[in-house]
Design an enzyme around this catalytic site. Sequence first.
Site, PDB file in Angstrom:
ATOM      1  N   HIS A  40       0.949  -0.827   0.440  1.00 15.75           N
ATOM      2  CA  HIS A  40      -0.194   0.247  -0.167  1.00 15.75           C
ATOM      3  C   HIS A  40       1.287   1.431   0.112  1.00 15.75           C
ATOM      4  O   HIS A  40       1.934   1.104   0.498  1.00 15.75           O
ATOM      5  CB  HIS A  40      -1.197   0.211   1.281  1.00 15.75           C
ATOM      6  CG  HIS A  40      -2.445   0.666   1.099  1.00 15.75           C
ATOM      7  ND1 HIS A  40      -2.482   2.101   1.253  1.00 15.75           N
ATOM      8  CD2 HIS A  40      -3.092   0.271   0.465  1.00 15.75           C
ATOM      9  CE1 HIS A  40      -3.080   2.700   1.188  1.00 15.75           C
ATOM     10  NE2 HIS A  40      -3.775   1.910   0.644  1.00 15.75           N
ATOM     11  N   ASP A  75      -7.686  -5.488  -0.126  1.00 16.16           N
ATOM     12  CA  ASP A  75      -8.298  -6.284  -0.728  1.00 16.16           C
ATOM     13  C   ASP A  75      -7.837  -7.968  -1.465  1.00 16.16           C
ATOM     14  O   ASP A  75      -8.688  -8.416  -1.855  1.00 16.16           O
ATOM     15  CB  ASP A  75      -7.624  -6.151  -2.495  1.00 16.16           C
ATOM     16  CG  ASP A  75      -8.009  -4.759  -2.620  1.00 16.16           C
ATOM     17  OD1 ASP A  75      -9.713  -4.307  -2.596  1.00 16.16           O
ATOM     18  OD2 ASP A  75      -7.448  -3.309  -3.725  1.00 16.16           O
TER      19      ASP A  75
HETATM   20  N1  CMC Z   1       4.275  -7.506  -4.394  1.00 20.06           N
HETATM   21  C1  CMC Z   1       5.799  -7.615  -5.699  1.00 20.06           C
HETATM   22  N2  CMC Z   1       6.647  -6.001  -5.223  1.00 20.06           N
HETATM   23  C2  CMC Z   1       6.118  -5.884  -4.462  1.00 20.06           C
HETATM   24  C3  CMC Z   1       4.669  -5.316  -4.308  1.00 20.06           C
HETATM   25  C4  CMC Z   1       3.560  -6.029  -4.359  1.00 20.06           C
HETATM   26  N3  CMC Z   1       1.770  -6.329  -4.337  1.00 20.06           N
HETATM   27  N4  CMC Z   1       4.336  -3.983  -3.888  1.00 20.06           N
HETATM   28  C5  CMC Z   1       5.361  -3.086  -4.004  1.00 20.06           C
HETATM   29  N5  CMC Z   1       6.282  -4.340  -4.349  1.00 20.06           N
HETATM   30  C6  CMC Z   1       7.462  -3.843  -4.688  1.00 20.06           C
HETATM   31  C7  CMC Z   1       8.222  -2.762  -5.428  1.00 20.06           C
HETATM   32  O1  CMC Z   1       8.321  -3.422  -6.747  1.00 20.06           O
HETATM   33  C8  CMC Z   1       9.076  -2.186  -4.793  1.00 20.06           C
HETATM   34  O2  CMC Z   1      10.199  -2.352  -5.460  1.00 20.06           O
HETATM   35  P1  CMC Z   1      11.702  -1.524  -5.107  1.00 20.06           P
HETATM   36  O3  CMC Z   1      11.350  -0.410  -4.095  1.00 20.06           O
HETATM   37  O4  CMC Z   1      12.297  -2.955  -5.340  1.00 20.06           O
HETATM   38  O5  CMC Z   1      11.564  -0.955  -7.316  1.00 20.06           O
HETATM   39  C9  CMC Z   1       8.900  -1.679  -3.616  1.00 20.06           C
HETATM   40  O6  CMC Z   1       7.833  -2.638  -3.728  1.00 20.06           O
HETATM   41  C10 CMC Z   1       7.517  -0.201  -3.121  1.00 20.06           C
HETATM   42  O7  CMC Z   1       6.746  -0.464  -4.398  1.00 20.06           O
HETATM   43  P2  CMC Z   1       5.821   1.056  -4.831  1.00 20.06           P
HETATM   44  O8  CMC Z   1       5.493   0.012  -6.305  1.00 20.06           O
HETATM   45  O9  CMC Z   1       6.992   2.127  -5.588  1.00 20.06           O
HETATM   46  O10 CMC Z   1       4.866   1.330  -4.163  1.00 20.06           O
HETATM   47  P3  CMC Z   1       3.636   2.252  -4.273  1.00 20.06           P
HETATM   48  O11 CMC Z   1       3.231   2.779  -3.321  1.00 20.06           O
HETATM   49  O12 CMC Z   1       3.971   2.694  -5.821  1.00 20.06           O
HETATM   50  O13 CMC Z   1       2.747   0.948  -4.343  1.00 20.06           O
HETATM   51  C11 CMC Z   1       0.639  -0.232  -4.463  1.00 20.06           C
HETATM   52  C12 CMC Z   1       1.331   0.722  -4.309  1.00 20.06           C
HETATM   53  C13 CMC Z   1      -0.334  -0.479  -3.839  1.00 20.06           C
HETATM   54  C14 CMC Z   1       0.728  -0.187  -6.260  1.00 20.06           C
HETATM   55  C15 CMC Z   1       1.413  -0.982  -5.021  1.00 20.06           C
HETATM   56  O14 CMC Z   1       2.138  -1.807  -4.096  1.00 20.06           O
HETATM   57  C16 CMC Z   1       0.881  -2.563  -6.343  1.00 20.06           C
HETATM   58  O15 CMC Z   1       0.698  -2.656  -7.169  1.00 20.06           O
HETATM   59  N6  CMC Z   1       0.100  -3.630  -4.591  1.00 20.06           N
HETATM   60  C17 CMC Z   1      -0.419  -4.594  -5.810  1.00 20.06           C
HETATM   61  C18 CMC Z   1      -2.078  -4.160  -6.355  1.00 20.06           C
HETATM   62  C19 CMC Z   1      -2.853  -4.054  -4.391  1.00 20.06           C
HETATM   63  O16 CMC Z   1      -3.167  -4.905  -4.165  1.00 20.06           O
HETATM   64  N7  CMC Z   1      -3.237  -2.900  -4.352  1.00 20.06           N
HETATM   65  C20 CMC Z   1      -4.560  -2.556  -3.368  1.00 20.06           C
HETATM   66  C21 CMC Z   1      -4.000  -1.096  -2.480  1.00 20.06           C
HETATM   67  S1  CMC Z   1      -5.357  -0.794  -1.709  1.00 20.06           S
HETATM   68  C22 CMC Z   1      -7.152  -0.845  -2.437  1.00 20.06           C
HETATM   69  C23 CMC Z   1      -6.779   0.057  -3.227  1.00 20.06           C
HETATM   70  O17 CMC Z   1      -5.838   1.499  -2.965  1.00 20.06           O
HETATM   71  O18 CMC Z   1      -7.657   0.572  -4.222  1.00 20.06           O
END
Ligand code: CMC
Length: 429
Positions: free
Chosen positions: A306, A364
Amino acid sequence: MADKTATLRINDQDYELPILSPTKGPDVLDIRKLYGQADVFTYDPGFTSTASCDSTITFIDGDKGELWYRGYPIEQLAAKSSYLEVCYLLLYGELPSPEQMDDFSARVTRHTMVHEQMHNFFRGFRRDAHPMATMVGVVGAMSAFYHDSTDVNDEWQREVAAIRLIAKLPTIAAMAYKYSIGQPFVYPQNDLDYASNFLNMCFSVPAEKYEVNPALARAMDRIFTLHADHEQNASTSTVRLAGSSGANPFACIAAGIACLWGPAHGGANQACLEMLREIGTVDRIPEFIARAKDKSDPFKLMGFGHRVYKNFDPRATVMKESADEVLELLGIGDNPVLQVAKELEKIALEDEYFIEKKLYPNVDFYSGIILEAMGFPTSMFTPIFALSRTVGWIAQWKEMIGDPQNKIGRPRQLYVGSDKRDYVDLTKR
Ligand code: CMC
């Protein structure tokens, strides 16, 4: 008024930036005058360090895993309140008195039906359309059906639009579902509570009697409550940005629904359950964990991570309890998808990669399990999120319209394209 300032030095010139202090949370640097004074922009793709507005509605402390609506912790609201009461709280700022609650319930209840002509509008869609596609279209089209509540400068019209949206979204989501499975639309039944009415519109058919299970209705109501608002997330910011131009509320909510659909946001609940099914058996979990860690593989563990919560997602904690209750009630605690989910959660929470990056199961991860157990197909998961979030979008939109500081949203950019050049005639290229 800011009582603290920060000094920014650019080319030996100092600029004083006011520091604003919120009720809770980190201080905020006020850079509104920076461009005028210093001729520089700030750069923050994804708005990771930028507050786009001030708000009194929702507070999140991502490190502590706290979520409050108007100051009330989500755990208390999920345990003791009801979704409609939470709607009142989000919209008007305080918990209602019994009389206010009765009046609000009556107003929402009397707006649950949609204009009969809208049935024809639904019939224009392909039967195999995703219900989110149908909802984006139908909610956008509400401005073509309810002209008398589209004037954003009229407070009474704003109020009517808010009630209409909260009342009609369950009807529209249920109609999108019924249409997709070829069953007749079921009219709302106003002697049922909000959640029971939605379940009835989704699962009853004219051919036989359908009794709503009160325990499932309670679980449904809790899902609505847990999704009701989440401060300035992508879809809410979309609604605010669309609304900042003066667009009507139905158009703004349609924009929010479109944004919510993406798998990084509300679409994650569908994507998560599909992933759990794809994993299929517990022995395949390590393969998927390895893929999630592999930088050359775009795969992510859906339902994990998140932007704001870096400890745990408090909604996920409540949702997990609800999932256990619902599965036990329905006698499907040994469901294979659930087994995979439980094992995946355990393995990921112990894995160094997930610990280091502070990746925890989010809301989720569990909501899909409950919704599937209730009998919803995965394509309905995000529409249910959308109908629950509508009140948050509307409360944020109303707050923005009523804010004297409201300006059209217009981010700047760091231009990295070509410098000025002369056009070359087609024959000379
Ligand atoms: N699985 C594997 N690696 C992950 C995941 C994951 N689900 N989420 C983040 N990471 C890694 C990402 O690759 C990054 O690694 P690095 O620092 O080496 O580049 C690090 O963790 C930080 O992640 P980020 O993508 O920079 O974080 P963000 O704040 O931009 O993204 C997120 C947050 C929710 C979009 C992302 O965690 C994600 O895509 N999760 C899966 C989709 C999901 O479950 N979304 C629902 C969110 S809750 C309900 C809502 O808001 O709708």
